[in-house]
Write an enzyme that holds these catalytic residues in place. Structure first.
Site, PDB file in Angstrom:
ATOM      1  N   TYR A  35      94.737  63.026  55.922  1.00  0.00           N
ATOM      2  CA  TYR A  35      96.172  63.158  56.131  1.00  0.00           C
ATOM      3  C   TYR A  35      96.909  63.186  54.797  1.00  0.00           C
ATOM      4  O   TYR A  35      96.330  62.917  53.743  1.00  0.00           O
ATOM      5  CB  TYR A  35      96.696  62.016  57.011  1.00  0.00           C
ATOM      6  CG  TYR A  35      96.784  60.672  56.321  1.00  0.00           C
ATOM      7  CD1 TYR A  35      95.639  59.940  56.024  1.00  0.00           C
ATOM      8  CD2 TYR A  35      98.017  60.146  55.933  1.00  0.00           C
ATOM      9  CE1 TYR A  35      95.728  58.712  55.377  1.00  0.00           C
ATOM     10  CE2 TYR A  35      98.112  58.922  55.292  1.00  0.00           C
ATOM     11  CZ  TYR A  35      96.958  58.205  55.017  1.00  0.00           C
ATOM     12  OH  TYR A  35      97.047  57.002  54.363  1.00  0.00           O
ATOM     13  N   ARG A  54      95.707  68.206  47.189  1.00  0.00           N
ATOM     14  CA  ARG A  54      94.868  67.048  47.536  1.00  0.00           C
ATOM     15  C   ARG A  54      94.326  67.191  48.958  1.00  0.00           C
ATOM     16  O   ARG A  54      93.173  66.850  49.230  1.00  0.00           O
ATOM     17  CB  ARG A  54      95.639  65.740  47.370  1.00  0.00           C
ATOM     18  CG  ARG A  54      94.746  64.517  47.601  1.00  0.00           C
ATOM     19  CD  ARG A  54      95.420  63.220  47.214  1.00  0.00           C
ATOM     20  NE  ARG A  54      96.560  62.938  48.067  1.00  0.00           N
ATOM     21  CZ  ARG A  54      97.427  61.939  47.865  1.00  0.00           C
ATOM     22  NH1 ARG A  54      97.279  61.134  46.826  1.00  0.00           N
ATOM     23  NH2 ARG A  54      98.434  61.744  48.678  1.00  0.00           N
ATOM     24  N   ARG A 102      81.642  63.644  72.533  1.00  0.00           N
ATOM     25  CA  ARG A 102      81.500  62.545  71.584  1.00  0.00           C
ATOM     26  C   ARG A 102      80.073  62.370  71.054  1.00  0.00           C
ATOM     27  O   ARG A 102      79.192  61.838  71.716  1.00  0.00           O
ATOM     28  CB  ARG A 102      81.962  61.243  72.240  1.00  0.00           C
ATOM     29  CG  ARG A 102      82.131  60.128  71.229  1.00  0.00           C
ATOM     30  CD  ARG A 102      82.541  58.824  71.870  1.00  0.00           C
ATOM     31  NE  ARG A 102      82.747  57.810  70.832  1.00  0.00           N
ATOM     32  CZ  ARG A 102      81.760  57.231  70.169  1.00  0.00           C
ATOM     33  NH1 ARG A 102      80.506  57.524  70.444  1.00  0.00           N
ATOM     34  NH2 ARG A 102      82.025  56.344  69.224  1.00  0.00           N
ATOM     35  N   HIS A 104      78.300  61.621  66.936  1.00  0.00           N
ATOM     36  CA  HIS A 104      78.755  61.364  65.569  1.00  0.00           C
ATOM     37  C   HIS A 104      78.619  62.592  64.664  1.00  0.00           C
ATOM     38  O   HIS A 104      79.508  62.893  63.874  1.00  0.00           O
ATOM     39  CB  HIS A 104      77.990  60.185  64.953  1.00  0.00           C
ATOM     40  CG  HIS A 104      78.408  58.851  65.511  1.00  0.00           C
ATOM     41  ND1 HIS A 104      78.356  58.566  66.849  1.00  0.00           N
ATOM     42  CD2 HIS A 104      78.894  57.747  64.910  1.00  0.00           C
ATOM     43  CE1 HIS A 104      78.792  57.336  67.059  1.00  0.00           C
ATOM     44  NE2 HIS A 104      79.127  56.810  65.891  1.00  0.00           N
ATOM     45  N   LYS A 149      91.507  60.740  51.368  1.00  0.00           N
ATOM     46  CA  LYS A 149      92.642  60.201  52.130  1.00  0.00           C
ATOM     47  C   LYS A 149      92.319  60.282  53.618  1.00  0.00           C
ATOM     48  O   LYS A 149      92.877  61.090  54.368  1.00  0.00           O
ATOM     49  CB  LYS A 149      93.939  60.946  51.767  1.00  0.00           C
ATOM     50  CG  LYS A 149      95.194  60.111  52.053  1.00  0.00           C
ATOM     51  CD  LYS A 149      96.378  60.640  51.275  1.00  0.00           C
ATOM     52  CE  LYS A 149      97.713  60.085  51.752  1.00  0.00           C
ATOM     53  NZ  LYS A 149      97.837  58.636  51.763  1.00  0.00           N
ATOM     54  N   GLU A 181      93.452  48.798  43.859  1.00  0.00           N
ATOM     55  CA  GLU A 181      94.764  49.380  44.157  1.00  0.00           C
ATOM     56  C   GLU A 181      95.432  48.573  45.260  1.00  0.00           C
ATOM     57  O   GLU A 181      94.868  47.598  45.743  1.00  0.00           O
ATOM     58  CB  GLU A 181      94.628  50.856  44.553  1.00  0.00           C
ATOM     59  CG  GLU A 181      93.786  51.081  45.796  1.00  0.00           C
ATOM     60  CD  GLU A 181      93.638  52.561  46.180  1.00  0.00           C
ATOM     61  OE1 GLU A 181      94.493  53.382  45.815  1.00  0.00           O
ATOM     62  OE2 GLU A 181      92.656  52.873  46.885  1.00  0.00           O
ATOM     63  N   LEU A 205      92.466  55.870  45.595  1.00  0.00           N
ATOM     64  CA  LEU A 205      93.065  57.167  45.881  1.00  0.00           C
ATOM     65  C   LEU A 205      93.830  57.603  44.632  1.00  0.00           C
ATOM     66  O   LEU A 205      94.592  56.820  44.067  1.00  0.00           O
ATOM     67  CB  LEU A 205      94.032  57.069  47.064  1.00  0.00           C
ATOM     68  CG  LEU A 205      94.650  58.418  47.439  1.00  0.00           C
ATOM     69  CD1 LEU A 205      93.631  59.294  48.158  1.00  0.00           C
ATOM     70  CD2 LEU A 205      95.886  58.237  48.306  1.00  0.00           C
TER      71      LEU A 205
HETATM   72  O1  PSZ Z   1     104.955  55.350  53.944  1.00  0.00           O
HETATM   73  C1  PSZ Z   1     103.996  54.714  53.488  1.00  0.00           C
HETATM   74  O2  PSZ Z   1     103.791  53.523  53.756  1.00  0.00           O
HETATM   75  C2  PSZ Z   1     103.050  55.384  52.544  1.00  0.00           C
HETATM   76  S1  PSZ Z   1     103.248  56.979  52.106  1.00  0.00           S
HETATM   77  C3  PSZ Z   1     101.888  56.975  51.102  1.00  0.00           C
HETATM   78  C4  PSZ Z   1     101.316  55.770  51.131  1.00  0.00           C
HETATM   79  C5  PSZ Z   1     101.980  54.857  51.954  1.00  0.00           C
HETATM   80  N1  PSZ Z   1     100.199  55.417  50.428  1.00  0.00           N
HETATM   81  C6  PSZ Z   1      99.392  56.309  49.716  1.00  0.00           C
HETATM   82  C7  PSZ Z   1      98.375  55.588  48.895  1.00  0.00           C
HETATM   83  C8  PSZ Z   1      97.323  54.885  49.513  1.00  0.00           C
HETATM   84  O3  PSZ Z   1      97.242  54.834  50.849  1.00  0.00           O
HETATM   85  C9  PSZ Z   1      96.358  54.239  48.716  1.00  0.00           C
HETATM   86  C10 PSZ Z   1      95.237  53.478  49.328  1.00  0.00           C
HETATM   87  N2  PSZ Z   1      96.431  54.319  47.381  1.00  0.00           N
HETATM   88  C11 PSZ Z   1      97.433  54.966  46.767  1.00  0.00           C
HETATM   89  C12 PSZ Z   1      98.444  55.594  47.493  1.00  0.00           C
HETATM   90  C13 PSZ Z   1      99.531  56.335  46.764  1.00  0.00           C
HETATM   91  O4  PSZ Z   1      99.365  57.702  46.924  1.00  0.00           O
HETATM   92  P1  PSZ Z   1     100.611  58.704  46.853  1.00  0.00           P
HETATM   93  O5  PSZ Z   1     101.303  58.403  45.567  1.00  0.00           O
HETATM   94  O6  PSZ Z   1      99.966  60.036  46.846  1.00  0.00           O
HETATM   95  O7  PSZ Z   1     101.466  58.429  48.033  1.00  0.00           O
END
Ligand code: PSZ
Length: 289
Positions: A35, A54, A102, A104, A149, A181, A205
């Site tokens: 996503y 990305r 379903r 895997h 992601k 992070e 990420l």
């Molecule tokens: O609305 C929200 O709560 C959001 S929008 C993007 C995120 C949260 N997080 C992105 C993210 C992440 O999930 C992890 C594990 N590490 C870093 C980030 C930051 O990524 P960007 O800057 O691309 O959003």
């Protein structure tokens, strides 16, 4: 009722209440997909190209074929944004491996991916950006491909909930004492005028906001080291901040109930925020269309 909202399902824009996802969609059953969350300011997308890149990179990493070109997907998202008349908000976009009975392993007869997108209004969290927020240290129990992601967010959700239950905004995670992070953000520590952030690897990420920060530091000659740092260093840091699409650059002024530095947003953080604001204003003035 805030008026009608449209969503994108593959090629179609439909009213949200008529949107249908198959019960056996692999996104639903396995979290088998990826996503993006894209920020919208004054009706204009921020860093849309970076998010698209990305998305396609992540799709390739898990062998999902997105059945549209990046430019046609961009057009669809911009169309959705206009239709929903979003001012300040987000576009959420996900691509799953599609519908299959379903099992895997990947489906034999490679069915096409399912792409969905919706928008929502969201104001900027200006209070926390200005005054800072608190964090809780939590063990990073996620898998070893945090560079993807993925729709699978259980590790992040459990960490965030632990922080939330303790009254903290974010969970800052560590593996064996090395800071990785935030549960939904990248983490930075300022120590003796140098900004530290975990290097880009499978353990974090590579955030789009993080990339902007790295770029700003280069442009402004601010020393930044993409280098591992410990929990101990984090706790003793002069300044700490997190960065994400929606949190932007949020100062962390308290960790586990203890003040960071003097307990106020620091000067290095504030300077970065100013430069980041300029990037936002630039995106508003020169939108991608
Ligand atoms: O609305 C929200 O709560 C959001 S929008 C993007 C995120 C949260 N997080 C992105 C993210 C992440 O999930 C992890 C594990 N590490 C870093 C980030 C930051 O990524 P960007 O800057 O691309 O959003």
């Amino acid at each position: 009722m805030v008026g009608m909202s449209y969503v994108l399902i593959n090629n179609e824009v439909v009213e949200r209440e008529f949107a249908k996802i198959d019960i056996e969609d692999r996104g639903n059953q396995f979290g088998d997909g990826i996503y993006e969350v894209i920020r919208v300011y004054e009706g204009k997308c921020f860093a849309l190209n970076e998010h698209m890149e990305r998305l396609y990179e992540c799709a390739e990493k898990i062998n999902i074929h997105i059945p549209f070109s990046s430019s046609s997907l961009k057009e669809k998202l911009l169309h959705l944004l206009q239709k929903n008349e979003i001012q300040d908000g987000i576009i959420y976009l996900q691509v799953s491996r599609g519908v299959a009975s379903r099992q895997h392993h990947f489906p034999q007869d490679e069915k096409s991916a399912t792409l969905i997108a919706y928008t929502s209004e969201k104001t900027r969290p200006l209070e926390q950006i200005q005054n800072g927020a608190s964090a809780k240290i939590v063990e990073d129990i996620r898998w070893l491909r945090c560079d993807i992601k993925s729709l699978n967010l259980l590790g992040s959700i459990l960490a965030k909930q632990e922080a939330h239950a303790a009254g903290a905004l974010e969970a800052i995670m560590h593996r064996d004492g090395t800071v990785t992070e935030g549960s939904s953000s990248n983490c930075f520590a300022v120590i003796d005028g140098v900004i530290y952030s975990h290097p880009v690897s499978n353990l974090i990420l590579n955030g789009i906001t993080r990339r902007y920060i790295v770029e700003i530091c280069k442009e402004q000659n601010v020393p930044l080291k993409e280098q591992e740092f410990t929990l101990d260093a984090l706790r003793k840091a002069d300044e700490v901040f997190i960065a994400s699409t929606t949190a932007e650059i949020t100062p962390i002024t308290q960790i586990d109930g203890v003040e960071v530095g003097n307990g106020l947003p620091g000067l290095v953080t504030k300077a970065l925020q100013e430069h980041f604001e300029a990037k936002i204003q630039d995106a508003i003035l020169n939108p991608i269309s």
